[in-house]
Design a protein around this motif. Structure first.
Motif, PDB file in Angstrom:
ATOM      1  N   GLU A  74       3.522  40.164  61.903  1.00 55.26           N
ATOM      2  CA  GLU A  74       3.541  41.680  61.814  1.00 55.26           C
ATOM      3  C   GLU A  74       2.175  42.240  61.661  1.00 55.26           C
ATOM      4  O   GLU A  74       1.723  43.191  62.388  1.00 55.26           O
TER       5      GLU A  74
ATOM      6  N   GLY B 106      12.037  43.271  61.982  1.00 58.32           N
ATOM      7  CA  GLY B 106      12.229  41.714  61.635  1.00 58.32           C
ATOM      8  C   GLY B 106      13.436  41.426  60.641  1.00 58.32           C
ATOM      9  O   GLY B 106      13.660  40.344  60.449  1.00 58.32           O
TER      10      GLY B 106
ATOM     11  N   HIS C 201       8.231  36.752  61.524  1.00 53.59           N
ATOM     12  CA  HIS C 201       8.105  38.283  61.718  1.00 53.59           C
ATOM     13  C   HIS C 201       7.032  38.470  60.660  1.00 53.59           C
ATOM     14  O   HIS C 201       5.909  39.167  60.937  1.00 53.59           O
ATOM     15  N   ARG C 202       7.084  38.028  59.617  1.00 51.39           N
ATOM     16  CA  ARG C 202       6.094  38.562  58.471  1.00 51.39           C
ATOM     17  C   ARG C 202       4.575  38.197  58.710  1.00 51.39           C
ATOM     18  O   ARG C 202       3.677  38.753  58.281  1.00 51.39           O
TER      19      ARG C 202
ATOM     20  N   CYS D 158       0.114  42.223  65.107  1.00 50.45           N
ATOM     21  CA  CYS D 158       0.983  42.620  66.346  1.00 50.45           C
ATOM     22  C   CYS D 158       1.059  44.385  66.030  1.00 50.45           C
ATOM     23  O   CYS D 158       1.145  45.024  66.832  1.00 50.45           O
TER      24      CYS D 158
ATOM     25  N   ILE E 217       4.105  44.967  64.383  1.00 52.28           N
ATOM     26  CA  ILE E 217       5.443  45.122  64.482  1.00 52.28           C
ATOM     27  C   ILE E 217       5.871  45.722  63.139  1.00 52.28           C
ATOM     28  O   ILE E 217       5.287  45.052  61.985  1.00 52.28           O
ATOM     29  N   PRO E 218       6.661  46.616  63.172  1.00 56.03           N
ATOM     30  CA  PRO E 218       7.214  47.297  61.684  1.00 56.03           C
ATOM     31  C   PRO E 218       8.026  46.204  61.139  1.00 56.03           C
ATOM     32  O   PRO E 218       8.855  45.470  61.993  1.00 56.03           O
ATOM     33  N   ALA E 219       7.856  46.112  59.831  1.00 58.04           N
ATOM     34  CA  ALA E 219       8.703  45.297  58.981  1.00 58.04           C
ATOM     35  C   ALA E 219      10.283  45.432  59.356  1.00 58.04           C
ATOM     36  O   ALA E 219      10.804  44.242  59.113  1.00 58.04           O
ATOM     37  N   GLU E 220      10.534  46.461  59.527  1.00 56.15           N
ATOM     38  CA  GLU E 220      12.077  46.532  59.386  1.00 56.15           C
ATOM     39  C   GLU E 220      12.644  46.168  60.823  1.00 56.15           C
ATOM     40  O   GLU E 220      13.751  45.779  60.773  1.00 56.15           O
TER      41      GLU E 220
ATOM     42  N   THR F  43      12.464  35.395  59.670  1.00 56.02           N
ATOM     43  CA  THR F  43      11.867  36.389  58.844  1.00 56.02           C
ATOM     44  C   THR F  43      10.470  36.095  58.633  1.00 56.02           C
ATOM     45  O   THR F  43       9.543  36.934  58.450  1.00 56.02           O
TER      46      THR F  43
END
Length: 67
Positions: free
Chosen positions: A56, A66, A52-53, A59, A61-64, A49
C-alpha cells in the motif's frame, strides 16, 4: 503376499465393504476439512493482509481494499 492381495481384492469386490469404506472416507475427510479449513483460511487472510499493508505505501492502494 499373494494371499494378502487375494483377500484385498475380495474385500474391494464386496459391495457392502466398499460402501463402508467410501462412507468412512467421506466422514473422515469432511471432519478434517471442517477442522483444518478455518485455520488455513485464517493463515491465508493474515498473509494477504500483511502483503497489502506492505504494498500500500508504495502503490497507493487504499487500505480498505486489502481488508
Amino acid at each position: 503376499m499373494n494371499a494378502f492381495l487375494d483377500h484385498y481384492v475380495e474385500l474391494l469386490s464386496d459391495p457392502a465393504h466398499l460402501a463402508v469404506e467410501v462412507t468412512l472416507m467421506i466422514v473422515v475427510d469432511g471432519l478434517m476439512l471442517g477442522l483444518l479449513w478455518p485455520a488455513v483460511r485464517k493463515l491465508i487472510d493474515r498473509r494477504v493482509t500483511r502483503t497489502h499493508r506492505e504494498v500500500e505505501p508504495h502503490c497507493g492502494i487504499p487500505a480498505e481494499i486489502g481488508s
